[in-house]
Design a protein around this motif. Structure first.
Motif, short mmCIF file in Angstrom:
data_model
loop_
_atom_site.label_atom_id
_atom_site.label_comp_id
_atom_site.label_asym_id
_atom_site.label_seq_id
_atom_site.Cartn_x
_atom_site.Cartn_y
_atom_site.Cartn_z
N SER A 85 0.82 -1.21 0.00
CA SER A 85 0.00 0.00 0.00
C SER A 85 0.86 1.26 0.00
CB SER A 85 -0.93 -0.01 1.22
OG SER A 85 -1.70 1.17 1.28
N LEU A 86 1.95 1.22 0.74
CA LEU A 86 2.86 2.37 0.79
C LEU A 86 3.39 2.71 -0.60
CD1 LEU A 86 4.69 4.42 2.28
CD2 LEU A 86 6.33 2.54 2.62
N LEU A 87 3.89 1.71 -1.32
CA LEU A 87 4.44 1.96 -2.64
C LEU A 87 3.36 2.36 -3.64
CD1 LEU A 87 7.24 -0.71 -3.13
CD2 LEU A 87 7.32 1.56 -2.10
N HIS A 88 2.17 1.82 -3.45
CA HIS A 88 1.06 2.22 -4.33
C HIS A 88 0.78 3.71 -4.19
CE1 HIS A 88 -2.82 2.17 -6.38
NE2 HIS A 88 -3.33 2.77 -5.33
N HIS A 89 0.74 4.20 -2.97
CA HIS A 89 0.49 5.63 -2.75
C HIS A 89 1.63 6.48 -3.30
CE1 HIS A 89 -3.21 5.40 -0.45
NE2 HIS A 89 -2.69 4.48 0.34
#
Length: 381
Positions: free
Chosen positions: A335-339
């Protein structure tokens, strides 16, 4: 002859529905030309039908629409009693010629589309072979990675990352070869192969860095162009995370320090003493300084290449990674990298000026660790 039920039940594709547009245009233009006064000639507008069809169909269907448009022009002439006049015959001939030119355009476009598909297929295969995707879990660690190539049709470029697992912990490398896109793949492939081999044969990060330096030096001696002597190099960050010790050890060879994201949404960059980049003067293990920082349960390390922090918006402002990433510190690595990826592309208007790679590594609680090291060693698809 037997027909597949799946084929019979398959709904129309969107392109088939779009065919109603040129067919409708032919009908409307034909009727309009017939009902309007004789001094208003609308037949030449029929060329719009094959031109529109070429946007979403191939040469065969475009040719059929062109022939239908020519037949409609002939019907207009027949209905008006002037079919064999020079004016109508010239209009029909011009419509046929223009339709043929549009069909030729479709043939060329489809050929180039197939060539592009083959190039993309090769690029995807090269990415799978050279830049193996990291697993979602290695021992006590959760991982996620993302790669964004600067060249639009490239899947891989000068940035690289890899992970290696042994009985005591995990080692990770992230690096940036000078240059971008396809021209830097050779050096990137060399470093990836050297790391995957050397990571299991060197007890400490300085020895690992020295081994990578030897591989790069040998490669440059054999393949570096004379006009680029001394200009080829690579920056790398080596990371070592023991399974049972809440610490992370880092060694930088000219690479950017990672960000440490704590559970309380604070992003900090550890102070590293960088060694020279690989290929420009690293003489041995003594040139490499190892830093250790606390890395406990719930903490996340964000590794990245300079293509991330040097990405500019339309006003020339760099992407403020440290400021932006703190708001997502409590998210999972994926989720972090997606954001970050979505925010980075929004910052740059959807196009990067350099290759960019990111890795997020989070230490999980002991109760959240599934599987043993033997199951987690492979990290190819």
């Amino acid at each position: 002859m037997f027909s597949s039920p799946q084929l019979l039940a398959r709904p129309w594709q969107p392109s088939r529905l779009l065919l109603l547009i040129p067919v409708g245009l032919i009908m409307v233009i034909t009727v309009a030309d017939i009902v309007t006064p004789g001094d208003i000639v609308l037949g030449p507008l029929l060329v719009i039908a094959p031109a529109v069809t070429a946007w979403f169909e191939g040469p065969l269907v475009t040719g059929i629409i062109g022939a239908t448009a020519a037949a409609a022009q002939a019907f207009i002439g027949w209905h008006s009693g002037v079919l064999w006049t020079r004016n109508i015959l010239v209009q029909i001939f011009a419509l046929i010629v223009l339709s043929l030119l549009i069909v030729v355009f479709c043939v060329v476009r489809e050929r180039r589309t197939r060539e592009l598909a083959q190039v993309r297929s090769v690029a995807e295969a090269a990415q799978r072979v050279l830049l193996w995707p990291l697993p979602h879990r290695l021992g006590p660690l959760q991982l996620a990675c993302v790669y964004m190539a600067a060249e639009e049709e490239a899947e891989i470029g000068g940035d690289l990352y890899a992970a290696a697992r042994d009985a005591e912990g995990t080692r990770v490398v992230i690096g940036d070869v000078r240059g971008k896109g396809l021209s830097a793949i050779g050096e990137a492939a060399l470093l990836l192969g050297a790391f995957r081999e050397a990571a299991h044969h060197n007890a400490a990060l300085p020895e690992l860095a020295a081994s990578l330096e030897q591989s790069v030096t040998r490669y440059l001696a054999d393949f570096e162009p004379t006009e680029e002597a001394g200009e080829r190099f690579a920056t790398v960050l080596l990371l070592e995370i023991p399974d049972h010790d809440p610490v992370a050890r880092l060694a930088s060879c000219g690479h950017l320090a990672p960000l440490l994201l704590s559970a309380d949404r604070v992003a900090t960059a550890p102070e590293l003493v960088p060694s020279p980049p690989l290929g420009v003067g690293l003489t041995g293990p003594d040139d490499v300084t190892v830093a250790a920082l606390p890395f406990g349960v719930g903490d996340t390390l964000l590794l990245y290449t300079d293509g991330v922090v040097e990405a500019r918006d339309r006003n020339g402002a760099f992407y403020p990674l440290t400021e932006r990433v703190a708001q997502w510190a409590g998210h999972s690595p994926q989720s972090l990298l997606h954001h970050i990826q979505r925010d980075l592309l929004a910052h740059t208007g959807g196009r990067l000026g350099d290759d960019a790679a990111l890795i997020a590594i989070r230490r999980s609680p002991a109760a959240d660790r599934s599987g043993g090291p033997a199951r987690l060693i492979p990290h190819a698809r």
